[in-house]
Design a protein around this motif. Structure first.
Motif, mmCIF file in Angstrom:
data_model
loop_
_atom_site.group_PDB
_atom_site.id
_atom_site.type_symbol
_atom_site.label_atom_id
_atom_site.label_comp_id
_atom_site.label_asym_id
_atom_site.label_seq_id
_atom_site.Cartn_x
_atom_site.Cartn_y
_atom_site.Cartn_z
ATOM 1 N N GLY A 1 0.843 -1.185 0.000
ATOM 2 C CA GLY A 1 0.000 0.000 0.000
ATOM 3 C C GLY A 1 0.878 1.234 0.000
ATOM 4 N N ARG A 2 0.274 2.379 0.226
ATOM 5 C CA ARG A 2 1.010 3.640 0.184
ATOM 6 C C ARG A 2 1.667 3.993 1.522
ATOM 7 N NH1 ARG A 2 3.213 4.293 -3.572
ATOM 8 N NH2 ARG A 2 2.810 2.069 -3.689
ATOM 9 N N ARG A 3 1.280 3.356 2.609
ATOM 10 C CA ARG A 3 1.774 3.784 3.921
ATOM 11 C C ARG A 3 2.575 2.714 4.653
ATOM 12 N NH1 ARG A 3 -3.284 5.764 3.163
ATOM 13 N NH2 ARG A 3 -4.269 3.970 4.167
ATOM 14 N N ASP A 4 2.803 1.582 4.003
ATOM 15 C CA ASP A 4 3.544 0.507 4.645
ATOM 16 C C ASP A 4 4.433 -0.163 3.610
ATOM 17 O OD1 ASP A 4 4.433 -1.463 6.442
ATOM 18 O OD2 ASP A 4 2.445 -1.673 7.351
ATOM 19 N N GLY A 5 5.462 -0.825 4.085
ATOM 20 C CA GLY A 5 6.371 -1.478 3.160
ATOM 21 C C GLY A 5 7.262 -2.467 3.868
ATOM 22 N N LEU A 6 8.105 -3.113 3.077
ATOM 23 C CA LEU A 6 9.026 -4.115 3.589
ATOM 24 C C LEU A 6 10.292 -4.088 2.738
ATOM 25 C CD1 LEU A 6 9.849 -6.665 5.206
ATOM 26 C CD2 LEU A 6 8.503 -8.008 3.575
ATOM 27 N N ILE A 7 11.410 -3.863 3.384
ATOM 28 C CA ILE A 7 12.715 -3.946 2.719
ATOM 29 C C ILE A 7 13.425 -5.153 3.301
ATOM 30 C CG2 ILE A 7 14.856 -2.757 2.152
ATOM 31 C CD1 ILE A 7 12.281 -1.373 1.152
ATOM 32 N N GLN A 8 13.506 -6.198 2.499
ATOM 33 C CA GLN A 8 14.161 -7.427 2.937
ATOM 34 C C GLN A 8 15.601 -7.425 2.443
ATOM 35 O OE1 GLN A 8 13.132 -10.432 4.830
ATOM 36 N NE2 GLN A 8 15.372 -10.249 4.761
ATOM 37 N N TYR A 9 16.544 -7.353 3.365
ATOM 38 C CA TYR A 9 17.952 -7.381 2.979
ATOM 39 C C TYR A 9 18.342 -8.812 2.617
ATOM 40 C CZ TYR A 9 17.887 -2.697 4.836
ATOM 41 O OH TYR A 9 17.575 -1.379 5.054
ATOM 42 N N VAL A 10 19.205 -8.926 1.598
ATOM 43 C CA VAL A 10 19.539 -10.241 1.045
ATOM 44 C C VAL A 10 21.045 -10.361 0.833
ATOM 45 C CG1 VAL A 10 17.297 -10.472 -0.110
ATOM 46 C CG2 VAL A 10 19.233 -9.444 -1.343
ATOM 47 N N THR A 11 21.480 -11.586 0.613
ATOM 48 C CA THR A 11 22.866 -11.831 0.251
ATOM 49 C C THR A 11 23.090 -11.423 -1.207
ATOM 50 O OG1 THR A 11 22.348 -14.091 -0.453
ATOM 51 C CG2 THR A 11 23.011 -13.778 1.853
ATOM 52 N N ALA A 12 24.337 -11.487 -1.635
ATOM 53 C CA ALA A 12 24.652 -11.091 -3.007
ATOM 54 C C ALA A 12 23.886 -11.910 -4.025
ATOM 55 C CB ALA A 12 26.158 -11.216 -3.253
ATOM 56 N N GLY B 1 7.344 -1.225 7.849
ATOM 57 C CA GLY B 1 6.472 -0.106 8.202
ATOM 58 C C GLY B 1 6.652 1.114 7.326
ATOM 59 N N ARG B 2 6.346 2.264 7.902
ATOM 60 C CA ARG B 2 6.410 3.521 7.170
ATOM 61 C C ARG B 2 7.819 3.826 6.641
ATOM 62 N NH1 ARG B 2 3.797 6.831 3.801
ATOM 63 N NH2 ARG B 2 4.318 9.040 4.120
ATOM 64 N N PRO B 3 8.883 3.614 7.429
ATOM 65 C CA PRO B 3 10.227 3.860 6.886
ATOM 66 C C PRO B 3 10.508 3.024 5.640
ATOM 67 C CG PRO B 3 10.330 3.669 9.270
ATOM 68 C CD PRO B 3 8.939 3.276 8.874
ATOM 69 N N ALA B 4 10.028 1.779 5.622
ATOM 70 C CA ALA B 4 10.235 0.932 4.449
ATOM 71 C C ALA B 4 9.456 1.461 3.248
ATOM 72 C CB ALA B 4 9.813 -0.501 4.759
ATOM 73 N N ALA B 5 8.244 1.981 3.494
ATOM 74 C CA ALA B 5 7.459 2.561 2.399
ATOM 75 C C ALA B 5 8.184 3.760 1.789
ATOM 76 C CB ALA B 5 6.079 2.971 2.902
ATOM 77 N N LEU B 6 8.767 4.592 2.638
ATOM 78 C CA LEU B 6 9.514 5.747 2.145
ATOM 79 C C LEU B 6 10.761 5.311 1.386
ATOM 80 C CD1 LEU B 6 9.228 8.068 5.285
ATOM 81 C CD2 LEU B 6 7.972 8.264 3.130
ATOM 82 N N LYS C 1 11.164 2.473 -0.260
ATOM 83 C CA LYS C 1 10.726 1.961 -1.562
ATOM 84 C C LYS C 1 10.398 3.110 -2.510
ATOM 85 C CE LYS C 1 9.049 -0.691 -4.838
ATOM 86 N NZ LYS C 1 7.882 -1.536 -4.717
ATOM 87 N N GLU C 2 9.773 4.160 -1.999
ATOM 88 C CA GLU C 2 9.430 5.296 -2.847
ATOM 89 C C GLU C 2 10.679 5.975 -3.389
ATOM 90 O OE1 GLU C 2 7.202 7.982 -4.999
ATOM 91 O OE2 GLU C 2 6.601 6.103 -4.040
ATOM 92 N N VAL C 3 11.698 6.107 -2.546
ATOM 93 C CA VAL C 3 12.960 6.702 -2.990
ATOM 94 C C VAL C 3 13.589 5.858 -4.094
ATOM 95 C CG1 VAL C 3 15.337 7.202 -2.292
ATOM 96 C CG2 VAL C 3 13.442 7.932 -0.842
ATOM 97 N N VAL C 4 13.538 4.527 -3.940
ATOM 98 C CA VAL C 4 14.087 3.626 -4.951
ATOM 99 C C VAL C 4 13.355 3.795 -6.280
ATOM 100 C CG1 VAL C 4 14.328 1.200 -5.603
ATOM 101 C CG2 VAL C 4 14.971 1.936 -3.310
ATOM 102 N N CYS C 5 12.018 3.841 -6.219
ATOM 103 C CA CYS C 5 11.226 3.990 -7.447
ATOM 104 C C CYS C 5 11.504 5.321 -8.129
ATOM 105 C CB CYS C 5 9.740 3.863 -7.119
ATOM 106 S SG CYS C 5 9.219 2.206 -6.644
ATOM 107 N N ARG C 6 11.564 6.375 -7.325
ATOM 108 C CA ARG C 6 11.836 7.690 -7.912
ATOM 109 C C ARG C 6 13.241 7.752 -8.498
ATOM 110 N NH1 ARG C 6 9.109 12.374 -4.047
ATOM 111 N NH2 ARG C 6 7.005 11.474 -3.990
ATOM 112 N N GLY C 7 14.191 7.116 -7.817
ATOM 113 C CA GLY C 7 15.553 7.114 -8.321
ATOM 114 C C GLY C 7 15.668 6.384 -9.646
ATOM 115 N N ALA C 8 14.971 5.254 -9.770
ATOM 116 C CA ALA C 8 14.999 4.508 -11.025
ATOM 117 C C ALA C 8 14.380 5.323 -12.152
ATOM 118 C CB ALA C 8 14.266 3.185 -10.856
ATOM 119 N N ALA C 9 13.245 5.976 -11.873
ATOM 120 C CA ALA C 9 12.592 6.798 -12.889
ATOM 121 C C ALA C 9 13.456 8.000 -13.252
ATOM 122 C CB ALA C 9 11.224 7.248 -12.389
ATOM 123 N N TRP C 10 14.126 8.584 -12.260
ATOM 124 C CA TRP C 10 14.999 9.725 -12.536
ATOM 125 C C TRP C 10 16.139 9.299 -13.455
ATOM 126 C CZ3 TRP C 10 20.020 11.249 -12.355
ATOM 127 C CH2 TRP C 10 20.276 12.629 -12.439
#
Length: 406
Positions: A335-346, A357-362, A364-373
């Motif tokens: 959704g727009r207010r929650d997220g999950l960043i799962q750290y992984v091996t190489a 939670g909210r930090p993960a949603a933010l 993810k948004e930074v990642v999406c904006r960075g890719a589009a930029w």
């Protein structure tokens, strides 16, 4: 004599590769053509947002590549002759010739036609299910969801990243609908214990019904059938069970896998045809540790960097890139207010650490904006000087030798 580079497909991989090549090479040395069926960039990682009624910022290629030296051709690729080094394109911009097709000659080809949805041979999927692998599909799903009334069932089939994001986005936008998800395995079984707990918590909070270890064997109007002999109600079925590569590569004579992906070396160059590079979902490349890279934006972007840098190095006599392709995390919007960043091996295996939670949603948004930029500013994302193409490389463009990375 200019070296002719043709890039097929302008998703994340193709658009970034074209822009990076424009940054690396001088216009007087290279004729760089980008072929794509649509005039605008499609943010595929946001199509679940488009399907739920959100408006996405338009990103016209004509604006992105203005003044870069990249020539945009709007058209659908219908054929590739790797022996003659030509590409056949059916124009989609209304300015085609009498037969509506043209043939483009190349000295180097970057194949980035990506992937689309697949029904995996399940009966009824093509007729009754909706997909999220294209903008057209997302818009059709958007219209269908808008036509539903309160309480009607929506079933998302597929428990991977796309399915999880689609289910949470739909129920957040339409909490009045009865949203369920059918997964072949357990919900979030690829995640760490912390990540899986958070995913289950969010699904419980949003009221999403989960049918785990459920194999859907048929789709009909109003329901799906399972291998267990049950029927799950579905006024709308959203099919997110994976992607299939564009079928064109199979007919080219390039070496491909059983799934149709082009087999490439560490510089993203075809192992059978050294004048062809393949990036993104269309290519089978090996990552850190010797594991195949999965289809994703996280894979496609560094593959594009690698291919563009390698091709530019070979043309200019520069040093070939040695960077290994690896993963750092998996970014999941819930959704727009929650997220999950799962750290992984190489090699993309979950570790214990996860951001939620909210930090993960933010994040993810930074990642999406960075890719589009990176796509929208194709020649600003690489702080490097343009280098002249070696004259002997242009003269020998039709017979490039095979060499190993330095």
């Amino acid at each position: 004599m200019q070296h002719r580079i043709v890039v097929l497909g302008a998703g994340y991989s193709g658009a970034i590769a074209a822009g990076r090549l424009a940054r690396r090479l001088r216009r007087e040395d290279v004729a760089l053509t980008l072929v794509n069926a649509e005039p605008d960039f499609v943010e595929r990682v946001r199509l679940h947002q488009l399907a739920t009624g959100q408006e996405l910022r338009p990103r016209p290629f004509a604006e992105m590549f203005a003044g870069t030296g990249v020539e945009l051709r709007l058209g659908r690729v219908t054929g590739i002759d790797v022996e003659r080094k030509t590409v056949t394109v059916a124009a989609t911009d209304g300015t085609d010739g009498t037969d509506g097709t043209e043939e483009l000659a190349y000295d180097s080809l970057v194949y980035a036609l990506g992937s689309g949805w697949t029904d995996h041979g399940v009966p009824g999927v093509a007729e009754h299910a909706d997909e999220l692998a294209s903008r057209a599909g997302a818009l059709r799903l958007r219209a269908r969801l808008a036509g539903l009334t309160a309480g009607q069932p929506v079933l998302v089939v597929g428990g991977g990243l796309t399915g999880v994001e689609a289910a949470t986005e739909i129920v957040e936008a339409r909490p009045d609908l009865d949203v369920a998800l059918a997964a072949r395995a357990g919900l979030g079984d690829w995640l760490s214990p912390k990540g899986a707990r958070h995913l289950r918590k969010v699904f419980g909070r949003l009221g999403i019904t989960v049918h785990e270890h459920t194999d859907v064997t048929g789709v009909a109007a109003g329901h799906v059938s399972t291998a267990a002999g049950t029927r799950l109600p579905a006024a709308v079925t959203v099919w997110t069970t994976g992607f299939a590569v564009h079928p064109l590569a199979r007919d080219t004579g390039l070496e491909v896998t059983d799934d149709g992906q082009i087999v490439v070396d560490g510089t993203m160059r075809s192992v059978s045809h050294p004048d062809v590079y393949a990036v993104g979902d269309a290519a089978m490349a090996m990552g850190d540790g010797g594991s195949p890279l999965r289809m994703s934006c996280a894979t496609g972007v560094p593959m594009a960097w690698q291919a563009a840098d390698a091709l530019a190095a070979r043309l200019t006599g520069g040093k070939l890139p040695k960077t290994s392709l690896r993963y750092f995390n998996q970014c999941v919007s819930l959704g727009r207010r929650d997220g999950l960043i799962q750290y992984v091996t190489a090699d993309d295996r979950a570790v214990s650490a996860a951001l939620t939670g909210r930090p993960a949603a933010l994040y993810k948004e930074v990642v999406c904006r960075g890719a589009a930029w990176g796509v929208a500013h194709p020649t600003l994302a690489v702080p490097s000087r343009r280098r002249p193409v070696a004259r002997q490389d242009v003269a020998a463009a039709r017979d490039l030798p095979v060499e190993e990375p330095a």
